[in-house]
Design a protein around this motif. Structure first.
Motif, PDB file in Angstrom:
ATOM      1  N   GLN A 197    -100.595  -2.899 -10.673  1.00  0.00           N
ATOM      2  CA  GLN A 197     -99.167  -3.204 -10.657  1.00  0.00           C
ATOM      3  C   GLN A 197     -98.678  -3.414  -9.236  1.00  0.00           C
ATOM      4  O   GLN A 197     -97.898  -4.325  -8.973  1.00  0.00           O
ATOM      5  CB  GLN A 197     -98.390  -2.037 -11.278  1.00  0.00           C
ATOM      6  CG  GLN A 197     -98.343  -2.069 -12.772  1.00  0.00           C
ATOM      7  CD  GLN A 197     -97.046  -2.701 -13.221  1.00  0.00           C
ATOM      8  OE1 GLN A 197     -96.587  -3.660 -12.627  1.00  0.00           O
ATOM      9  NE2 GLN A 197     -96.452  -2.176 -14.268  1.00  0.00           N
ATOM     10  N   VAL A 198     -99.130  -2.552  -8.323  1.00  0.00           N
ATOM     11  CA  VAL A 198     -98.699  -2.701  -6.933  1.00  0.00           C
ATOM     12  C   VAL A 198     -99.134  -4.062  -6.409  1.00  0.00           C
ATOM     13  O   VAL A 198     -98.336  -4.818  -5.839  1.00  0.00           O
ATOM     14  CB  VAL A 198     -99.282  -1.569  -6.056  1.00  0.00           C
ATOM     15  CG1 VAL A 198     -99.002  -1.849  -4.596  1.00  0.00           C
ATOM     16  CG2 VAL A 198     -98.688  -0.235  -6.457  1.00  0.00           C
ATOM     17  N   VAL A 199    -100.406  -4.395  -6.648  1.00  0.00           N
ATOM     18  CA  VAL A 199    -100.913  -5.667  -6.140  1.00  0.00           C
ATOM     19  C   VAL A 199    -100.161  -6.840  -6.768  1.00  0.00           C
ATOM     20  O   VAL A 199     -99.794  -7.798  -6.083  1.00  0.00           O
ATOM     21  CB  VAL A 199    -102.431  -5.779  -6.401  1.00  0.00           C
ATOM     22  CG1 VAL A 199    -102.936  -7.146  -6.032  1.00  0.00           C
ATOM     23  CG2 VAL A 199    -103.170  -4.718  -5.626  1.00  0.00           C
ATOM     24  N   ALA A 200     -99.876  -6.740  -8.077  1.00  0.00           N
ATOM     25  CA  ALA A 200     -99.203  -7.859  -8.749  1.00  0.00           C
ATOM     26  C   ALA A 200     -97.759  -7.983  -8.284  1.00  0.00           C
ATOM     27  O   ALA A 200     -97.288  -9.082  -7.998  1.00  0.00           O
ATOM     28  CB  ALA A 200     -99.264  -7.669 -10.265  1.00  0.00           C
ATOM     29  N   THR A 201     -97.052  -6.860  -8.194  1.00  0.00           N
ATOM     30  CA  THR A 201     -95.627  -6.973  -7.886  1.00  0.00           C
ATOM     31  C   THR A 201     -95.385  -7.315  -6.426  1.00  0.00           C
ATOM     32  O   THR A 201     -94.359  -7.900  -6.098  1.00  0.00           O
ATOM     33  CB  THR A 201     -94.866  -5.681  -8.236  1.00  0.00           C
ATOM     34  OG1 THR A 201     -95.511  -4.583  -7.621  1.00  0.00           O
ATOM     35  CG2 THR A 201     -94.800  -5.477  -9.723  1.00  0.00           C
ATOM     36  N   MET A 202     -96.315  -6.964  -5.553  1.00  0.00           N
ATOM     37  CA  MET A 202     -96.078  -7.291  -4.149  1.00  0.00           C
ATOM     38  C   MET A 202     -96.224  -8.777  -3.867  1.00  0.00           C
ATOM     39  O   MET A 202     -95.852  -9.260  -2.808  1.00  0.00           O
ATOM     40  CB  MET A 202     -97.010  -6.488  -3.248  1.00  0.00           C
ATOM     41  CG  MET A 202     -96.545  -5.056  -3.137  1.00  0.00           C
ATOM     42  SD  MET A 202     -97.215  -4.182  -1.741  1.00  0.00           S
ATOM     43  CE  MET A 202     -96.343  -4.902  -0.382  1.00  0.00           C
ATOM     44  N   GLN A 203     -96.764  -9.520  -4.843  1.00  0.00           N
ATOM     45  CA  GLN A 203     -96.888 -10.965  -4.655  1.00  0.00           C
ATOM     46  C   GLN A 203     -95.702 -11.715  -5.232  1.00  0.00           C
ATOM     47  O   GLN A 203     -95.751 -12.928  -5.395  1.00  0.00           O
ATOM     48  CB  GLN A 203     -98.145 -11.477  -5.355  1.00  0.00           C
ATOM     49  CG  GLN A 203     -99.413 -10.826  -4.893  1.00  0.00           C
ATOM     50  CD  GLN A 203    -100.581 -11.346  -5.696  1.00  0.00           C
ATOM     51  OE1 GLN A 203    -100.888 -12.523  -5.671  1.00  0.00           O
ATOM     52  NE2 GLN A 203    -101.232 -10.476  -6.431  1.00  0.00           N
ATOM     53  N   VAL A 204     -94.649 -10.999  -5.588  1.00  0.00           N
ATOM     54  CA  VAL A 204     -93.545 -11.611  -6.319  1.00  0.00           C
ATOM     55  C   VAL A 204     -93.028 -12.854  -5.591  1.00  0.00           C
ATOM     56  O   VAL A 204     -92.738 -12.828  -4.401  1.00  0.00           O
ATOM     57  CB  VAL A 204     -92.420 -10.594  -6.567  1.00  0.00           C
ATOM     58  CG1 VAL A 204     -91.936  -9.981  -5.286  1.00  0.00           C
ATOM     59  CG2 VAL A 204     -91.258 -11.255  -7.287  1.00  0.00           C
ATOM     60  N   PHE A 205     -92.984 -13.952  -6.362  1.00  0.00           N
ATOM     61  CA  PHE A 205     -92.538 -15.220  -5.771  1.00  0.00           C
ATOM     62  C   PHE A 205     -91.587 -15.969  -6.700  1.00  0.00           C
ATOM     63  O   PHE A 205     -90.501 -16.373  -6.301  1.00  0.00           O
ATOM     64  CB  PHE A 205     -93.745 -16.117  -5.467  1.00  0.00           C
ATOM     65  CG  PHE A 205     -93.351 -17.510  -5.076  1.00  0.00           C
ATOM     66  CD1 PHE A 205     -92.948 -17.795  -3.783  1.00  0.00           C
ATOM     67  CD2 PHE A 205     -93.361 -18.537  -6.010  1.00  0.00           C
ATOM     68  CE1 PHE A 205     -92.558 -19.070  -3.426  1.00  0.00           C
ATOM     69  CE2 PHE A 205     -92.976 -19.823  -5.657  1.00  0.00           C
ATOM     70  CZ  PHE A 205     -92.578 -20.085  -4.362  1.00  0.00           C
ATOM     71  N   ILE A 206     -91.998 -16.135  -7.952  1.00  0.00           N
ATOM     72  CA  ILE A 206     -91.277 -17.054  -8.828  1.00  0.00           C
ATOM     73  C   ILE A 206     -89.845 -16.593  -9.093  1.00  0.00           C
ATOM     74  O   ILE A 206     -88.935 -17.405  -9.176  1.00  0.00           O
ATOM     75  CB  ILE A 206     -92.073 -17.280 -10.136  1.00  0.00           C
ATOM     76  CG1 ILE A 206     -91.345 -18.248 -11.047  1.00  0.00           C
ATOM     77  CG2 ILE A 206     -92.365 -16.006 -10.877  1.00  0.00           C
ATOM     78  CD1 ILE A 206     -92.172 -18.722 -12.213  1.00  0.00           C
ATOM     79  N   GLU A 207     -89.628 -15.271  -9.175  1.00  0.00           N
ATOM     80  CA  GLU A 207     -88.273 -14.779  -9.446  1.00  0.00           C
ATOM     81  C   GLU A 207     -87.316 -15.131  -8.315  1.00  0.00           C
ATOM     82  O   GLU A 207     -86.285 -15.760  -8.563  1.00  0.00           O
ATOM     83  CB  GLU A 207     -88.291 -13.272  -9.715  1.00  0.00           C
ATOM     84  CG  GLU A 207     -88.888 -12.885 -11.061  1.00  0.00           C
ATOM     85  CD  GLU A 207     -90.377 -12.642 -10.993  1.00  0.00           C
ATOM     86  OE1 GLU A 207     -90.977 -12.968  -9.942  1.00  0.00           O
ATOM     87  OE2 GLU A 207     -90.957 -12.132 -11.972  1.00  0.00           O
ATOM     88  N   PRO A 208     -87.610 -14.756  -7.057  1.00  0.00           N
ATOM     89  CA  PRO A 208     -86.689 -15.193  -6.010  1.00  0.00           C
ATOM     90  C   PRO A 208     -86.608 -16.707  -5.864  1.00  0.00           C
ATOM     91  O   PRO A 208     -85.542 -17.250  -5.602  1.00  0.00           O
ATOM     92  CB  PRO A 208     -87.240 -14.549  -4.732  1.00  0.00           C
ATOM     93  CG  PRO A 208     -88.592 -14.099  -5.058  1.00  0.00           C
ATOM     94  CD  PRO A 208     -88.644 -13.861  -6.519  1.00  0.00           C
ATOM     95  N   TYR A 209     -87.732 -17.405  -6.086  1.00  0.00           N
ATOM     96  CA  TYR A 209     -87.722 -18.855  -5.915  1.00  0.00           C
ATOM     97  C   TYR A 209     -86.769 -19.522  -6.898  1.00  0.00           C
ATOM     98  O   TYR A 209     -86.006 -20.412  -6.534  1.00  0.00           O
ATOM     99  CB  TYR A 209     -89.145 -19.406  -6.092  1.00  0.00           C
ATOM    100  CG  TYR A 209     -89.229 -20.911  -6.019  1.00  0.00           C
ATOM    101  CD1 TYR A 209     -89.229 -21.565  -4.794  1.00  0.00           C
ATOM    102  CD2 TYR A 209     -89.298 -21.687  -7.173  1.00  0.00           C
ATOM    103  CE1 TYR A 209     -89.296 -22.952  -4.720  1.00  0.00           C
ATOM    104  CE2 TYR A 209     -89.366 -23.063  -7.112  1.00  0.00           C
ATOM    105  CZ  TYR A 209     -89.362 -23.688  -5.885  1.00  0.00           C
ATOM    106  OH  TYR A 209     -89.437 -25.057  -5.821  1.00  0.00           O
ATOM    107  N   LEU A 210     -86.821 -19.105  -8.164  1.00  0.00           N
ATOM    108  CA  LEU A 210     -86.012 -19.785  -9.175  1.00  0.00           C
ATOM    109  C   LEU A 210     -84.625 -19.175  -9.366  1.00  0.00           C
ATOM    110  O   LEU A 210     -83.713 -19.842  -9.819  1.00  0.00           O
ATOM    111  CB  LEU A 210     -86.737 -19.783 -10.524  1.00  0.00           C
ATOM    112  CG  LEU A 210     -87.892 -20.765 -10.675  1.00  0.00           C
ATOM    113  CD1 LEU A 210     -88.540 -20.618 -12.035  1.00  0.00           C
ATOM    114  CD2 LEU A 210     -87.410 -22.189 -10.488  1.00  0.00           C
ATOM    115  N   LEU A 211     -84.467 -17.890  -9.059  1.00  0.00           N
ATOM    116  CA  LEU A 211     -83.196 -17.247  -9.391  1.00  0.00           C
ATOM    117  C   LEU A 211     -82.217 -17.207  -8.225  1.00  0.00           C
ATOM    118  O   LEU A 211     -81.031 -17.430  -8.408  1.00  0.00           O
ATOM    119  CB  LEU A 211     -83.429 -15.824  -9.901  1.00  0.00           C
ATOM    120  CG  LEU A 211     -84.030 -15.704 -11.300  1.00  0.00           C
ATOM    121  CD1 LEU A 211     -84.297 -14.256 -11.632  1.00  0.00           C
ATOM    122  CD2 LEU A 211     -83.097 -16.293 -12.339  1.00  0.00           C
TER     123      LEU A 211
END
Lengths: 323, 306
Positions: B236-250
């Motif tokens: 989960q840590v590894v996956a969430t630290m790559q967060v991109f699509i949410e800030p990009y689209l929202l």
């Protein structure tokens, strides 16, 4: 390339486990007829226990439906509302005059046909190439055992340690100008297909499965003069159907869901897969047309899930949870 | 005995055996070449290139120029840099609190139910199947401050409307909500599968010893699923630290950098500012941080194999 939470490459991978089904409750209700869980079957049989059980059940069903189905209901009906009705406060629960024309409009205006065709092309090609590349690699590593095989497998598994997002820029540079060959893969399907095939997790799953195929079977074929390719095709592949199913579905779903990589390597509108296409055109669309487009984009995913539910869930827990 | 399947060492006294060993290796590498090419170009080389990139200036016209630590200095000086790391850490932290605890509780409850199980399993995994772009755009509409679903629901309960994505105090948590909604199903189903392998007599003896419901969860369920819990935490840590699509689209990183994440800033450097070196420097920093978690994860899962 994907940045979503992949089905995790957990512990041992052998045959894909089928979710164990708890034996059905029997009428006679004798002890041991139900696999014991947290709550004892005895306390469930009391009047009190039954009340609590049914309350919890109803609560869970209602809240799950509200949390996960209602948004989808809102999306499907939202598309059917006129722009005025969409903006109205309080909102209407059922659309007033149902007009499916908006779906046709979304289909035409957003060229969803082109986007869906592109997506199918990328997912299908990635699936074929992934199977061809990863199956033969796993077969070589498992059964032909070349020199440095262990080292190669180790290097392939090491790539699982590096999250795809951090290699985004250098991989983009490679796709833009492949070293040595100097191909420009941007706006071609190869930009999706080739990186998709380099999947250490699939090779690991396949190799584990191939390792479990008895050696004698292959030796017998070999004495009969079958070539390695023939052995792979006529013996290994037929018995590996379950793992091939899991890998197929995972690879199609991964490409289907990916966003950031196609966003970078397929900048031409005519080449975009559906999620990138909708996102990039979303600003210029009337709200109801955009929502209709979202519905159309989610239909294939939901249909696939309906059909392949079991294998998808098996893929989710592939190789895990034996410990 | 066929040579293909004979295990090494190959005896050197037979020249025929040696030749066949060469043939066997050639065949094996024939089967491997597709994978080797794909990995070399799209996994192994990019790893090296990432390191090189962060010490270079690349403008696609002139040959790349070595600039030492200048890229790192540039990104350090950027006011968004600090926000990006803090937001990424906050996003991961919040996503862990919500997205890690809830699936476990759901799985424990689901495991007790004897009805509607197939339905519940199907429904909880449904959002995972949607393309993330669809889920994110759907929530963008729900978050709409005017006629958006969420504010309407608040209104039903006579609560004041929130500005969701438009306010610095709620924007990041709004992203966490979308991301949790989309990914909850994975964790729930994995925990559910783990729970089903717990032997029932453990619960039985705990109950005989007088342990109540919560003590049984704490002393039987949690220790029995400890490994999966740990593995999922790291993933989960590894996956969430790559967060991109949410800030990009929202949000586009706004308002006032409240939702800029490291991955998003990396994208911006490369594709908005045309500074691949700066993006590379950010990518390298993220890589170092995430590799620590990945290494622990691999260690944990390997230790358990033995």
């Amino acid at each position: 390339m994907t940045t979503t939470l992949n089905p995790p490459p957990l512990l041992e991978a052998t045959a894909p486990p089928v979710t164990p089904k708890r034996p059905r409750r029997r009428r006679n209700g004798g002890r041991g007829s139900v696999t014991r869980t947290l709550v004892s079957p005895l306390s469930l049989r009391s009047w009190h226990g039954k009340l609590i059980y049914w309350t919890v059940l109803v609560l869970v069903v209602v809240s799950f439906t509200l949390a996960f189905v209602f948004p989808l209901y809102w999306m499907v009906t939202g598309a059917l509302k006129s722009p005025d009705e969409l903006a109205q406060i309080p909102p209407s629960f059922f659309p007033k005059d149902v007009d499916f024309g908006v779906y046709a409009e979304a289909w035409n205006q957003l060229q969803l046909g082109v986007f869906l065709k592109n997506t199918a092309l990328y997912a299908g090609g990635a699936w074929l190439l992934t199977l061809a590349v990863d199956v033969s690699a796993a077969y070589a590593l498992s059964k032909l055992r070349p020199m440095f095989g262990k080292l190669i497998l180790g290097l392939m598994l090491a790539t699982l340690m590096i999250p795809p997002m951090v290699l985004l820029l250098p991989t983009y540079l490679v796709a833009k100008d492949v070293p040595i060959f100097h191909f420009d893969l941007l706006n071609t399907p190869w930009a999706i297909w080739l990186p998709a095939a380099a999947n250490g997790f699939f090779i690991f799953l396949l190799k584990r499965f191939f390792d479990s195929i008895p050696r004698e079977l292959l030796e017998a074929a070999e004495i009969d003069g079958a070539s390695p390719l023939r052995i792979l095709w006529s013996i290994v592949l037929p018995v590996s159907r379950p793992i091939l199913g899991v890998v197929s579905i995972l690879s199609v779903v991964t490409v289907w869901k990916d966003f950031v990589w196609p966003l970078l390597v397929l900048p031409e509108t005519d080449k975009m897969p559906i999620s990138v296409g909708i996102a990039s055109l979303s600003a210029q669309m009337p709200q109801n047309v955009l929502i209709a487009a979202l519905v159309i984009a989610s239909l294939p995913a939901i249909a696939v899930f309906f059909v392949f539910q079991r294998s998808i869930m098996a893929g989710l827990t592939a190789g895990s949870l034996k410990g | 005995m066929a040579v293909v399947t004979a295990r090494p060492p190959v005896r050197r006294s037979h020249p025929g055996a040696a030749r066949r060993a060469v043939g066997r290796n050639l065949t094996a590498y024939g089967f491997l070449c597709g994978a080797l090419i794909c990995f070399a170009f799209f996994s192994w080389y990019p790893m090296i290139r990432e390191v090189v990139l962060s010490f270079q200036q690349t403008n696609f016209v002139d040959p790349p120029r070595w600039v030492g630590l200048e890229n790192f200095r540039t990104v350090f000086a950027d006011p968004a840099f600090r926000s990006a790391w803090l937001n990424t850490a906050a996003f991961s932290g919040l996503a862990l609190i919500v997205g890690y605890a809830i699936p476990f509780v759901l799985a424990v409850v689901l495991n007790e139910l004897r009805h509607a199980k197939a339905y519940l399993r199907f429904v909880v995994y449904l959002p995972v199947m949607l393309p993330p772009a669809v889920g994110v755009l759907l929530f963008k509409w729900f978050y709409d401050p005017g006629a958006g679903l969420f504010n309407q629901v608040l209104d039903v309960f006579h609560l004041p409307p929130l500005s969701w994505l438009d306010s610095t105090s709620t924007a990041l948590i709004s992203l966490v909500i979308v991301s949790t909604w989309m990914n909850l199903g994975t964790g729930t189903l994995i925990y559910l599968a783990a729970l089903q392998s717990i032997p029932g007599d453990l619960y039985e003896s705990a109950e005989l010893d007088g342990a109540g419901l919560f003590r049984r969860v704490w002393h039987v369920t949690v220790p029995q699923t400890k490994l999966i819990l740990l593995v999922m935490l790291l993933l989960q840590v590894v996956a969430t630290m790559q967060v991109f699509i949410e800030p990009y689209l929202l949000t586009g990183g706004g308002p006032e950098n409240a939702t800029v994440t490291v991955a998003y800033l990396m994208y911006q450097y490369a594709f908005n500012f045309g500074d691949f070196g700066g993006g590379g420097a950010l990518g390298l920093m993220l890589m170092v941080v995430l590799m620590v978690f990945s290494a622990i994860y691999l260690r944990v899962s390997r230790d358990n194999q033995n």
